[in-house]
Scaffold this motif. Structure first.
Motif, short mmCIF file in Angstrom:
data_model
loop_
_atom_site.label_atom_id
_atom_site.label_comp_id
_atom_site.label_asym_id
_atom_site.label_seq_id
_atom_site.Cartn_x
_atom_site.Cartn_y
_atom_site.Cartn_z
N PRO A 201 0.87 -1.18 0.00
CA PRO A 201 0.00 0.00 0.00
C PRO A 201 0.91 1.24 0.00
N TYR A 202 0.45 2.27 -0.67
CA TYR A 202 1.34 3.37 -1.01
C TYR A 202 0.69 4.71 -0.65
N TYR A 203 1.40 5.51 0.14
CA TYR A 203 0.95 6.87 0.48
C TYR A 203 1.84 7.84 -0.29
N PRO A 204 1.37 8.43 -1.38
CA PRO A 204 2.27 9.31 -2.16
C PRO A 204 2.56 10.63 -1.46
N GLY A 205 1.56 11.20 -0.80
CA GLY A 205 1.73 12.53 -0.21
C GLY A 205 1.55 13.60 -1.27
N CYS A 206 1.36 14.85 -0.82
CA CYS A 206 0.97 15.93 -1.72
C CYS A 206 2.00 16.19 -2.83
N SER A 207 3.28 16.23 -2.47
CA SER A 207 4.31 16.60 -3.45
C SER A 207 4.35 15.64 -4.63
N LEU A 208 4.20 14.33 -4.36
CA LEU A 208 4.32 13.36 -5.45
C LEU A 208 3.19 13.47 -6.47
N HIS A 209 2.14 14.22 -6.09
CA HIS A 209 1.07 14.46 -7.06
C HIS A 209 1.23 15.80 -7.77
N SER A 210 2.28 16.56 -7.42
CA SER A 210 2.47 17.85 -8.11
C SER A 210 3.93 18.12 -8.42
N THR A 211 4.62 18.86 -7.51
CA THR A 211 5.99 19.27 -7.85
C THR A 211 6.95 18.09 -8.01
N ALA A 212 6.64 16.98 -7.35
CA ALA A 212 7.55 15.83 -7.40
C ALA A 212 6.95 14.67 -8.17
#
Lengths: 187, 287
Positions: free
Chosen positions: B4-15
């Motif tokens: 299971p994977y928690y990307p977090g906010c950055s991985l959906h935008s700047t990263a």
């Protein structure tokens, strides 16, 4: 440096910091490892070791008006290296929390604004809406032109989302309200 | 293997390069990532600098949702999210009263049982043979320094990850992939993190030191595992050049992008074209 006088020592403040820092800050023997490892110390008005000493003595005005507590980047180098297990980074957090509680003008205004804007952003959206954060930050700090070119480049590269999404907003809002009530009583 | 994977906010935008390359590499190595549903922000530094309860409640809410699905572990690639999750777990393990209070705040009964993992951990533990066998591209001429930054390893009593002053997990993964990894002095130095948006001049000094050392040891690129490190080193590099009169053009790549190249993935499959410091010249040496 102003002259020391007895009424500079606010023991209630010293106790509060002590409690918020977890492990005792009185264990500090001023080896200054925190200061020598701090990447930001060259910009601070008081070094991390000085802040710890001032906090132990209850020198509330010095600690809460310093730029040190705001400039700390929370890199945790000090906390990691302290031979006495003092959580210096946590003392910096305590300073910021207490300065806010006392409604003091933050030693570094932009950073206090950044934190506030960031938290309002996630309270509204659930996840950070970066484009929104940047716009509100500019409006509040008045630095409209700062990083404008960078923002445009990021949009072109697809690194900034134009539109926000909303996730668990009611739940988050409830969490924020409950915490505010609890902490109002406590700190 | 499935995580299971928690990307977090950055991985959906700047990263998003980190998100894309991590998924591509995982796919190639037979690791399945499943994004957890309706995750929320971990609160980052703004939360712990403002409220100790909020700093725990936000990661705890995510961990509680994972626990509800009877899942035992979660993969957290962003170094800042990883640190906030580990911090919350540590505080809650230590203090049962706090756990009760957090349960009230998040309106959920949660036991704090989920294990928090970083991609560097799963790719360095027991994956070395698999990585060695999967290498498709010879990167022995590609010289890289590994930059871990602050939050992956500090403070060690909470993070329990690698060795705090001189971590080696990323070095080992990339060496296993045949990359020429160089030693250097700035593995765990701070890049200034969130000060980038408010006190930019401070971070310019910190990143300039990092570039100077990377160049001195002869690195072609800097490999990172943190979105904030990446954005500071990549997006502020030209600004630092201007201020300190340098001409660095050092590509900053997520370690998953470097690993992906070795595994034979194409640059566009790893989103190597969306960094601000262009990677074309460096890639032309490899391809």
């Amino acid at each position: 440096m102003e002259e020391l006088s007895h009424n500079m020592f606010d023991w209630d403040f010293a106790n509060k910091v002590q409690k918020m820092a977890g492990n005792s800050i009185n264990l500090c023997f001023q080896c200054k490892k925190c200061t020598s490892g701090c990447p930001i110390v060259f910009q601070m008005d008081y070094s991390p070791a000085q802040i710890i000493y001032a906090a132990r003595l209850g020198m509330k005005d010095l600690v809460l008006n310093s730029n040190t507590i705001w400039l700390c980047a929370s890199c945790e180098t000090c906390t990691t290296r302290c031979p006495q297990d003092v959580d210096i980074a946590k003392v910096m957090d305590a300073g910021r929390i207490l300065a806010r509680k006392e409604k003091l003008r933050a030693g570094v205004r932009e950073i206090a604004i950044f934190n506030k804007t960031f938290l309002q952003n996630i309270r509204i959206f659930g996840r950070l809406y970066e484009a929104g954060l940047t716009v509100f930050l500019k409006l509040r700090t008045g630095e409209i032109k700062k990083d404008l070119d960078l923002g445009i480049t990021m949009l072109k590269k697809g690194k900034l989302k134009l539109f926000p999404s909303f996730t668990r907003v009611f739940e988050i809002n409830r969490m924020f309200s409950r915490i505010k009530k609890l902490e109002h009583k406590r700190i | 293997m499935k995580y299971p994977y928690y990307p977090g906010c950055s991985l959906h935008s700047t990263a998003r390069e980190y998100d894309i390359s991590l998924k591509a590499v995982s796919d190639t190595l037979g690791i399945e990532l499943k994004e957890i549903k309706k995750w929320i922000c971990c609160g980052a530094s703004a939360a712990h600098q403002t409220s100790s309860l909020l700093a725990i409640a936000l990661p705890a809410k995510n961990l509680a949702e994972v626990e509800k699905e009877n899942i035992e572990e979660v993969l957290v690639p962003c170094a800042a999210c990883f640190a906030r999750f580990k911090n919350a777990k540590y505080q809650l393990d230590k203090d049962p009263e706090l756990l009760k209070e957090i349960n009230d705040i998040i309106s959920q009964t949660f036991e704090n049982k989920v294990k928090i993992l970083h991609p560097l951990e799963i790719l360095s533990n027991g994956m070395s043979t698999k990585i060695k066998q999967s290498v498709k591209k010879d990167l022995s001429g590609f010289k890289v320094v590994c930059y871990y930054g602050c939050l992956l390893t500090r403070p060690p009593k909470i993070m329990q990850f690698d060795t705090c002053e001189y971590p080696v997990s990323m070095d080992e993964i990339l060496k296993n992939a045949g990359v020429h990894v160089l030693d250097w002095s700035f593995k765990t130095s701070c890049c200034g993190a969130a000060l980038s948006l408010t006190k930019t001049e401070i971070i310019l000094k910190l990143i300039d030191d990092i570039f100077e050392n990377a160049k001195a040891v002869g690195a072609d690129a800097i490999a990172v595992a943190c979105p904030l490190c990446h954005s500071n080193l990549d997006m502020r590099q030209q600004e630092a050049n201007k201020l300190f009169n340098r001409n660095h053009t050092i590509p900053i790549m997520y370690f998953t992008q470097v690993l992906g190249l070795a595994l034979g993935l194409k640059p566009y499959e790893l989103s190597l074209n969306t960094h601000l410091i262009e990677t074309d010249e460096l890639l032309s040496k490899i391809y």
